[in-house]
Design a protein around this motif. Structure first.
Motif, PDB file in Angstrom:
ATOM      1  N   ALA A 137       0.822  -1.211   0.000  1.00 35.85           N
ATOM      2  CA  ALA A 137       0.000   0.000   0.000  1.00 35.85           C
ATOM      3  C   ALA A 137       0.856   1.261   0.000  1.00 35.85           C
ATOM      4  N   ASN A 138       1.886   1.287   0.830  1.00 32.60           N
ATOM      5  CA  ASN A 138       2.650   2.519   1.016  1.00 32.60           C
ATOM      6  C   ASN A 138       3.784   2.699   0.017  1.00 32.60           C
ATOM      7  N   LEU A 139       4.439   1.619  -0.345  1.00 37.02           N
ATOM      8  CA  LEU A 139       5.589   1.740  -1.239  1.00 37.02           C
ATOM      9  C   LEU A 139       5.206   1.661  -2.705  1.00 37.02           C
ATOM     10  N   PHE A 140       4.241   0.803  -3.026  1.00 38.15           N
ATOM     11  CA  PHE A 140       3.901   0.601  -4.430  1.00 38.15           C
ATOM     12  C   PHE A 140       2.653   1.357  -4.868  1.00 38.15           C
ATOM     13  N   GLN A 141       1.604   1.360  -4.058  1.00 37.46           N
ATOM     14  CA  GLN A 141       0.396   2.083  -4.446  1.00 37.46           C
ATOM     15  C   GLN A 141       0.519   3.589  -4.222  1.00 37.46           C
ATOM     16  N   MET A 142       0.913   4.006  -3.032  1.00 37.14           N
ATOM     17  CA  MET A 142       0.945   5.427  -2.708  1.00 37.14           C
ATOM     18  C   MET A 142       2.213   6.125  -3.197  1.00 37.14           C
ATOM     19  N   ALA A 143       3.375   5.529  -2.946  1.00 35.27           N
ATOM     20  CA  ALA A 143       4.630   6.142  -3.389  1.00 35.27           C
ATOM     21  C   ALA A 143       4.976   5.771  -4.829  1.00 35.27           C
ATOM     22  N   ALA A 144       4.292   4.789  -5.387  1.00 35.56           N
ATOM     23  CA  ALA A 144       4.396   4.415  -6.803  1.00 35.56           C
ATOM     24  C   ALA A 144       5.811   4.044  -7.221  1.00 35.56           C
ATOM     25  N   LEU A 145       6.487   3.227  -6.400  1.00 32.50           N
ATOM     26  CA  LEU A 145       7.824   2.757  -6.752  1.00 32.50           C
ATOM     27  C   LEU A 145       7.782   1.964  -8.048  1.00 32.50           C
ATOM     28  N   THR A 146       8.697   2.271  -8.959  1.00 36.40           N
ATOM     29  CA  THR A 146       8.763   1.575 -10.233  1.00 36.40           C
ATOM     30  C   THR A 146      10.201   1.147 -10.522  1.00 36.40           C
ATOM     31  N   GLU A 147      10.346   0.291 -11.504  1.00 39.46           N
ATOM     32  CA  GLU A 147      11.656  -0.214 -11.903  1.00 39.46           C
ATOM     33  C   GLU A 147      12.603   0.935 -12.235  1.00 39.46           C
ATOM     34  N   GLY A 148      13.835   0.820 -11.769  1.00 39.84           N
ATOM     35  CA  GLY A 148      14.837   1.835 -12.064  1.00 39.84           C
ATOM     36  C   GLY A 148      14.931   2.946 -11.038  1.00 39.84           C
ATOM     37  N   GLU A 149      13.965   3.021 -10.114  1.00 33.52           N
ATOM     38  CA  GLU A 149      14.006   4.047  -9.074  1.00 33.52           C
ATOM     39  C   GLU A 149      14.820   3.554  -7.880  1.00 33.52           C
ATOM     40  N   SER A 150      15.055   4.470  -6.942  1.00 26.69           N
ATOM     41  CA  SER A 150      15.824   4.129  -5.748  1.00 26.69           C
ATOM     42  C   SER A 150      14.995   4.436  -4.512  1.00 26.69           C
ATOM     43  N   VAL A 151      15.235   3.662  -3.445  1.00 26.40           N
ATOM     44  CA  VAL A 151      14.443   3.812  -2.232  1.00 26.40           C
ATOM     45  C   VAL A 151      15.334   3.606  -1.016  1.00 26.40           C
ATOM     46  N   LEU A 152      15.108   4.419   0.017  1.00 21.72           N
ATOM     47  CA  LEU A 152      15.730   4.234   1.320  1.00 21.72           C
ATOM     48  C   LEU A 152      14.681   3.689   2.264  1.00 21.72           C
ATOM     49  N   ILE A 153      14.972   2.545   2.879  1.00 22.76           N
ATOM     50  CA  ILE A 153      14.034   1.886   3.778  1.00 22.76           C
ATOM     51  C   ILE A 153      14.596   1.933   5.187  1.00 22.76           C
ATOM     52  N   HIS A 154      13.943   2.680   6.062  1.00 23.06           N
ATOM     53  CA  HIS A 154      14.365   2.715   7.453  1.00 23.06           C
ATOM     54  C   HIS A 154      13.861   1.465   8.170  1.00 23.06           C
ATOM     55  N   GLY A 155      14.603   1.052   9.214  1.00 26.82           N
ATOM     56  CA  GLY A 155      14.216  -0.172   9.916  1.00 26.82           C
ATOM     57  C   GLY A 155      14.297  -1.375   9.018  1.00 26.82           C
ATOM     58  N   GLY A 156      15.388  -1.474   8.267  1.00 22.49           N
ATOM     59  CA  GLY A 156      15.498  -2.516   7.248  1.00 22.49           C
ATOM     60  C   GLY A 156      15.472  -3.935   7.773  1.00 22.49           C
ATOM     61  N   SER A 157      15.795  -4.121   9.061  1.00 23.24           N
ATOM     62  CA  SER A 157      15.808  -5.478   9.611  1.00 23.24           C
ATOM     63  C   SER A 157      14.489  -5.877  10.260  1.00 23.24           C
ATOM     64  N   SER A 158      13.516  -4.985  10.288  1.00 27.02           N
ATOM     65  CA  SER A 158      12.205  -5.298  10.855  1.00 27.02           C
ATOM     66  C   SER A 158      11.409  -6.163   9.883  1.00 27.02           C
ATOM     67  N   GLY A 159      10.242  -6.619  10.334  1.00 25.39           N
ATOM     68  CA  GLY A 159       9.375  -7.368   9.428  1.00 25.39           C
ATOM     69  C   GLY A 159       8.992  -6.554   8.208  1.00 25.39           C
ATOM     70  N   ILE A 160       8.618  -5.293   8.431  1.00 25.19           N
ATOM     71  CA  ILE A 160       8.306  -4.394   7.317  1.00 25.19           C
ATOM     72  C   ILE A 160       9.530  -4.204   6.441  1.00 25.19           C
ATOM     73  N   GLY A 161      10.676  -3.943   7.071  1.00 20.35           N
ATOM     74  CA  GLY A 161      11.883  -3.655   6.321  1.00 20.35           C
ATOM     75  C   GLY A 161      12.352  -4.811   5.463  1.00 20.35           C
ATOM     76  N   THR A 162      12.377  -6.020   6.025  1.00 20.41           N
ATOM     77  CA  THR A 162      12.843  -7.172   5.255  1.00 20.41           C
ATOM     78  C   THR A 162      11.917  -7.466   4.073  1.00 20.41           C
ATOM     79  N   THR A 163      10.626  -7.215   4.262  1.00 19.10           N
ATOM     80  CA  THR A 163       9.672  -7.379   3.159  1.00 19.10           C
ATOM     81  C   THR A 163       9.875  -6.306   2.105  1.00 19.10           C
ATOM     82  N   ALA A 164      10.023  -5.059   2.541  1.00 20.74           N
ATOM     83  CA  ALA A 164      10.173  -3.941   1.605  1.00 20.74           C
ATOM     84  C   ALA A 164      11.448  -4.074   0.781  1.00 20.74           C
ATOM     85  N   ILE A 165      12.553  -4.474   1.414  1.00 22.40           N
ATOM     86  CA  ILE A 165      13.803  -4.642   0.679  1.00 22.40           C
ATOM     87  C   ILE A 165      13.623  -5.660  -0.443  1.00 22.40           C
TER      88      ILE A 165
END
Length: 338
Positions: free
Chosen positions: A140-168
């Motif tokens: 919902a937040n990374l793909f629908q709302m922030a509209a992440l697409t191929e070739g873009e870059s993203v900084l994920i805070h809390g990368g080792s959390s459940g959310i973070g490991t999924t988002a990475i």
């Protein structure tokens, strides 16, 4: 009336929350089974995920919606044992996981059919229970709302959390360049193993300086943030032109005093955010449908997988919450029932 082919018990065990407070306020109790209403399925819970919203609810700062169960727990996996009126696409005996509106810390839980998904092929209850909360939130937040697409870059805070490991993993699978922050070398190593180009130890490094160096001053297209106020100015500073800051939690406070808003105008930034629980049933169904189409094939192909730190017994719910509050884990904490 709900349909069920075999008699169900009249009572179930569940985690009671007689008062708000520390993990020790939770106790195991017994009570009647919930009833599947219009558009709902009743699931015999085999495993339930433990999440920070559960901790916040236990502390009294994240109340459930009025129509939701007051029992803790937002993600489950198990077997469908009854169907409410109007439910299609599911049958008694199906193995499902899903995002509950509450009630997951129990032997039986009602689940809106639009928030239920079949287990990915080859998955068991524990792995399936580790999916819904993080996958719904990240999608919902990374793909629908922030509209992440191929070739873009993203900084994920809390990368080792459940959310973070999924988002990475999801960001990398869809062709993005990923950076992450975490609080130790071991956690940073885990983030890089999952696909982050560079993981930043926020205890020893300035993430803003590292990102500027890594991107040659250009910044990243998206920041997925769960810290809030404490990182607000720095998050704006590391965003590229037309970038987006997506806020999903306030672990570092929700009031950013004397924030410098100039970068929003100069770089045409978007600042957005959301929580999952208040979303409508139709909104959650739309996320579910996207996940089935886009993320579930990646899970079944082994390109993305839940990172599970600990599997604990249902009776050890107090210890599970204590572990969550230490933030020492990498990935998900899951409880087994039965």
């Amino acid at each position: 009336m709900p349909m069920s082919p075999r008699p169900l018990p009249t009572e179930m065990r569940f985690v009671d929350l007689p008062t708000f407070g520390a993990p020790e306020v939770m106790t195991l109790s017994r009570g009647p089974l919930p009833v599947a209403r219009l558009g709902e399925i009743l699931v015999r819970v085999e495993a339930a995920g433990v999440n920070r919203p559960d901790v916040a609810q236990r502390q009294g700062i994240y109340p459930p919606p009025k129509e939701a169960s007051p029992i803790l727990g937002l993600e489950i996996a198990g077997e469908v044992v009854a169907l409410g009126d109007g439910v299609t696409g599911f049958n008694i005996g199906d193995k499902v996981c899903g995002l509950a509106n509450g009630g997951g810390y129990a032997e039986y839980c009602v689940l809106p059919a639009g928030q239920a998904l079949f287990w990915p092929k080859g998955y068991d209850a524990v792995k399936a229970a580790a999916l819904p909360e993080t996958f719904f939130t990240v999608w919902a937040n990374l793909f629908q709302m922030a509209a992440l697409t191929e070739g873009e870059s993203v900084l994920i805070h809390g990368g080792s959390s459940g959310i973070g490991t999924t988002a990475i993993q999801l960001a990398r699978a869809f062709g993005a360049t990923v950076y992450a922050t975490a609080g130790s070398k071991e956690k940073c190593d885990a983030c890089e193993k999952l696909g982050a180009r560079r993981a930043i130890n926020y205890k020893t490094e300035d993430f803003a300086e590292v990102i500027k160096a890594e991107t040659e001053g250009q910044g990243v297209d998206i920041v997925l943030d769960m810290i809030g106020a404490a990182y607000f100015d720095k998050n704006l500073s590391v965003l590229a032109k037309d970038g987006c800051l997506s806020i999903i939690a306030f672990l570092g406070g929700n009031v950013a005093e004397k924030a410098n808003l100039t970068p929003i105008m100069v770089k045409r930034l978007t600042v957005t955010g959301s929580t999952m629980r208040p979303r409508t049933a139709d909104e959650k169904r739309a996320i579910r449908d996207d996940l089935l189409a886009e993320a579930w094939p990646l899970l079944e192909e082994g390109k993305v997988a839940p990172v599970i730190h600990s599997v604990m017994d249902f009776e050890d719910v107090v210890e599970a919450h204590k572990l969550m509050e230490t933030s020492s884990h990498v990935g998900k904490i899951v409880m087994k029932l039965g």
